[in-house]
Design a protein around this motif. Structure first.
Motif, PDB file in Angstrom:
ATOM      1  N   UNK A  24       0.820  -1.206  -0.214  1.00 48.23           N
ATOM      2  CA  UNK A  24      -0.073  -0.040   0.138  1.00 48.23           C
ATOM      3  C   UNK A  24       0.741   1.069   0.303  1.00 48.23           C
ATOM      4  N   UNK A  25       2.082   1.070  -0.394  1.00 53.22           N
ATOM      5  CA  UNK A  25       3.073   2.389  -0.447  1.00 53.22           C
ATOM      6  C   UNK A  25       2.838   3.341  -1.604  1.00 53.22           C
ATOM      7  N   UNK A  26       2.755   4.599  -1.182  1.00 54.63           N
ATOM      8  CA  UNK A  26       2.625   5.401  -2.510  1.00 54.63           C
ATOM      9  C   UNK A  26       3.948   5.987  -2.958  1.00 54.63           C
ATOM     10  N   UNK A  49       0.523  18.822 -14.769  1.00 52.32           N
ATOM     11  CA  UNK A  49      -0.704  18.306 -15.666  1.00 52.32           C
ATOM     12  C   UNK A  49      -0.161  17.022 -16.475  1.00 52.32           C
ATOM     13  N   UNK A  50       1.009  17.094 -16.817  1.00 52.83           N
ATOM     14  CA  UNK A  50       1.567  15.785 -17.833  1.00 52.83           C
ATOM     15  C   UNK A  50       1.483  14.592 -16.833  1.00 52.83           C
ATOM     16  N   UNK A  51       1.851  14.685 -15.495  1.00 50.11           N
ATOM     17  CA  UNK A  51       1.602  13.495 -14.691  1.00 50.11           C
ATOM     18  C   UNK A  51       0.215  12.979 -14.662  1.00 50.11           C
ATOM     19  N   UNK A  52      -0.843  14.165 -14.476  1.00 50.98           N
ATOM     20  CA  UNK A  52      -2.099  13.863 -14.583  1.00 50.98           C
ATOM     21  C   UNK A  52      -2.735  13.195 -15.447  1.00 50.98           C
ATOM     22  N   UNK A  60      -2.871  11.703  -4.044  1.00 48.87           N
ATOM     23  CA  UNK A  60      -3.554  10.601  -4.233  1.00 48.87           C
ATOM     24  C   UNK A  60      -2.992   9.401  -4.504  1.00 48.87           C
ATOM     25  N   UNK A  61      -2.085   9.284  -5.641  1.00 46.70           N
ATOM     26  CA  UNK A  61      -1.393   8.184  -5.923  1.00 46.70           C
ATOM     27  C   UNK A  61      -0.009   8.246  -6.056  1.00 46.70           C
ATOM     28  N   UNK A  62       0.678   9.637  -5.659  1.00 45.58           N
ATOM     29  CA  UNK A  62       2.001   9.905  -5.643  1.00 45.58           C
ATOM     30  C   UNK A  62       2.151  10.992  -4.837  1.00 45.58           C
TER      31      UNK A  62
END
Length: 106
Positions: A24-26, A49-52, A60-62
């Motif tokens: 469960x590590x982010x 934005x590019x990561x999104x 949320x996930x990083x």
């Protein structure tokens, strides 16, 4: 350029996510820049934005750990070492060739 960086981040994080899922590590990205936070604001927003677009969302996930040398290139090695000590999964270097080498005009 930002798209290329985001793509590289996505590939690097794929391995981190695959190994992180059972625990469960982010995944954490270290972001190192030779400028200031305000001086890098446009570049940071484009990066996010590019990561999104690739499905990555800060908080949320990083997680992203930011370090800014504030135009003091001699601080770059110290800041990079700090990110290594934090055991981030990936370090993204921004701000041109001087940010990578720690050299240049002061």
């Amino acid at each position: 350029m930002v798209g290329l960086v985001a793509l590289a981040v996505a590939f690097a994080l794929c391995g981190a996510v695959a190994t992180a899922q059972p625990t469960g590590k982010i995944p954490r990205i270290g972001f190192l820049d030779n400028s200031t936070a305000s001086g890098s604001a446009v570049r940071l927003e484009a990066f996010r934005q590019e990561l999104s677009k690739l499905g990555w969302s800060e908080g949320k996930n990083i997680t992203i750990e930011y370090r800014f040398a504030e135009q003091k290139l001699e601080r770059l090695p110290e800041l990079a070492a700090d990110l290594v000590r934090l055991r981030v999964d990936l370090i993204v270097v921004s701000g041109g060739p001087d940010a990578v080498s720690g050299e240049g005009s002061h």
